[in-house]
Structure formats: structure tokens, C-alpha cells
Design an enzyme around this catalytic site. Sequence first.
Site: not given
Length: 492
Positions: A88, A90-91, A123-124, A174, A250-251, A260
Site C-alpha cells: 500500500g 506507505g508514503r 516514516d512516510g 506526481r 507493486d511498481n 515508481d
Amino acid sequence: MTGHIPFDNSYARLPDSFFSRVLPTPVSEPRLVKLNSALAVQLGLDPEVLVTPEWVDIFAGQGIPDGAEPIALAYAGHQFGRFVSRLGDGRAILLGELVDCGGARRDIQLKGAGRTPFSRGGDGRAALGPVLREYIVSEAMAALGIPTTRALAAVMTGDSVLRDTPLPGAVLARIASSHIRVGTFEFFANRGDAEAVRRLADYAISRHYPDAAGAAQSYRSFLDQVIARQAELVARWLHVGFIHGVMNTDNMSIAGETIDYGPCAFMDAYDPATVFSSIDYYGRYAYANQPRIAHWNLTRVAECLIPLLAEDKDAALEQVKEALGGFAERFNVAYFGGLRRKFGLCQEQEGDIALMKDLLDRMAANKADFTLTFRRLCDAAADPQADSPVRELFANPVSYDDWAARWRLRLDQEPLDGDARRAGMRRVNPAFIPRNHRVEAVIEAAVSRGDFAPFEELVAVLSAPYEDQPAFATYADPPPPSQGAYQTFCGT
Ligand code: AMP
Ligand code: MG
């Protein structure tokens, strides 16, 4: 033109399991590094409004524009071949969608906007270096004409992010056709949520492959088209020497865009085994392995679609096999078609592929620079006098001479005259790519000296990669020989 975004957030209307609603985390001191004015205009937004403090705050995640519905998307993924059931955003936080001037629906996402329910231990956040790298490389890809996400803006946060050392933090705004990934399908398929897989497929069809909706077997048509777009995308990467570096599922965008940009890079000297990522120990994502990996990733998406393809499992598997069997053909047509244009060959003749592969083999054996060889070949295609700048790229120049003699005989059978051939070749063989040593120098200047002038200049040069730009000719040069093997790092 306006600074108001007419958001229309179709993804946020999907079921709750598709995302998590989350607000960006405030930052200390937002500061605009770069606005992509040309892209803003394409999106129907006013660049003058987007540089105002209100918008710089928005890009930093400090304010939420009217109509935005910030969400983090759920997805899973195979990372270096290993399945992770929950990754997911995450950042990254999706602000929402708008329909651009060309009628295309586009996501606006903030990458590095703070923690989300998918952050796990992270840390996102994003550091300035990787944000500039993604800005430079994604915009270079767009200028090269290769499908990609785009960079609308980069802002500094005024906060540090801790990597090996503290680094200045940044956020990238983006733009993407969507952020649906192969891993989004895997997320639901892995949970056995067939209804969600169907819902996602229907959504992806209506957003990216609308003609599949009317096809006799719409999910099969969807799968075929996803495969075709990915095959074409990877072929385009190979044509410019691009290595994505982390082609995890995932990319990989279901829309067929490059997405990504992590440890990605363009190669200098041609070597099909080139790997840049420091953690890619076995060369899984090496330059020449990318078509195979694309096929592997597409097999994962095909598996997710099995329940939709046919009621009978054997019949569905047969469809999967057929669809995946189409990859090689699609890839070969795109790859060799593009390669022909790079070599100035319009007509297909027997022996062409062997001739082209022969030069590539000689380039590898002689460590010839990939981009420069093809760019200089454009001139040599019009005039044999122009051979010498090409041959000097080869460790053993005679290796080029042998080949060039056979290439000339072949060119003699082409209908175009030399000048027309040269012009055609120059449209597909760029002079300028984001060379790693240039990208690193730009990042170094920005991160350690706060000097963004080199970044601006590099971005400007790369916006016209097929022009000669004599004032910036050195940007076409390969790295100095003193520079060792280049490496890029994950966890950026
Ligand atoms: P990537 O390698 O950038 O494609 O990221 C793989 C996964 O790790 C995704 O789920 C990202 O959202 C997550 N991730 C990467 N960096 C961070 C970070 N600094 N904080 C939180 N999650 C992250
Ligand atoms: Mg990713």
C-alpha cells in the site's frame, strides 16, 4: 485557466477496502523547488496560481484543496519474487483526480506526504535527492515520448528525514493516469475477494481500456491489452537504455506507464547485464531481463483474473496461457520495430535482426556508449565520412568498421535518401538522456549546497532530448572513465 482543481475522485468512490482515508502530515517550512509549468497548463491549471504560498502549502501536504479526498491506496506485491500481502501507499497520498485538457483522467498524488496506515516501520517521507531524481528522470522519459507518470512540483518540507544520515525532506507532486498496480489486483486476489477483483477490473477497464467493455470477452480483452501495453513499454525502455531497477509487481502500473522511479538509471556503455540497484544481487532486474520480468509480473495479474475469465477453471487457464503467449509477439514487434528505426531500416528484410544484434554484440564487447553510438549512427547513415565519431566509441574501432560495411550495403536497398534517413533516425535516437553522473552532480549541488541551478539546467536540456543543443553538448557526454560502477539505492 485556474488554480481551482475540478476534482472528480472516482477511486475514492470504490469500496472502503480499496484505500484508507488519511490526511498528509504537516511540515515545518514548505518551500517550492520546482513547478512544472508546462504540465500545469496541460492539466488546465494556472502556473501563476500554483506558485503562490497557498499552493506550495498544498504541495507540501499542509493544506487540502477544495474537492480533494486524500486517500492511501491498498495494494500487495511480489518484491524480488517474494509475495507481500500488504504494502500500500506507505508514503504517498492521493489527493484526487482531475480531467486534463486532453480529456484524460489524471491522479494527483503527493509522494513523501507523511505516514499512512500502510507505512509499517517507515516514516512516510522522502528525501530531496530521490524527489529530484524522480522529477528529472520521469520528465526525461516524458520528453523521450515514453509513457510515464509526470512530476508536477517538488517542494522542500523544512524537516529532516533520517536515512543513513539526516537529509533534507521533500515532497513530489506526481501526476499519473492512475495508480492501479499489478499488486492492487494481487491484494484482493490473495484475500480471496473475488468481488473486489471484479470491481477493480471493471474500474480499470472503464478508466484505461474502455473498448474492452464492449468486447465479447471483456476481461480477456482487458488482459490482452494490459499485456500489450506492458510489452510495448518495456520495448521502449530498451530502446533508450533505461533500467527501471525495481520491477516488483507493486511498481508496475496497469495503465502501462513507467511508475515508481527508485533505483532506476540509464546505462552509459552498452552491457545487457547492467544492474544498478545495490540490492539486486542476482540481476533479476538487469537491463536485458526486463522483458522476462514483465512477463513474470503479467503472469501474476493473469492469475488474479482467472475467476473472471471463464466459469470452468481449465477453460480460464487456457485463456491465461493464450493471453500470456501473446506477450512475446507483442514485445518482438515493438522491440524490433523500434530497433529498425534506430538503425534507419524502414523495410523489413531477412537478415536485419541478425545485423542489428551483431552491432549490439560488438557494442557490448567494445563497451561502446549506447546513446552516443546510436546518435552518431544517424550522421553515419547519411554519410560514410561520419563513421569516425562512431568508431571511436569502440574499444577496438575495427569492430565497428566490419559491421558498418555490411550495414551500408543494406542501407543501399532502402528507399529513403541519406538526409531523410538521418532525419528519421534523429527522431528516435536521443542526444540527451539523464546520465547518472549528471543526475548525481545535480542532486549533490542541491542537497549539500542548496544550489538548484544545475537541476534547472539539466531539466531544461532533457526536455528536448532529440535536439542537438550545441550550447549544452557536454550533457551528451558519457561519464569520465575515472568514475567507477554506478549504484543506486532502494529505501529512498
Ligand atoms: P518502493 O520500494 O518505493 O516501491 O516501496 C515499497 C513499499 O514500501 C511501498 O508500500 C511503499 O509505500 C513503502 N515505503 C517505501 N518507503 C517508505 C517510507 N519512507 N515510509 C513508509 N513506507 C515506505
Ligand atoms: Mg513502489
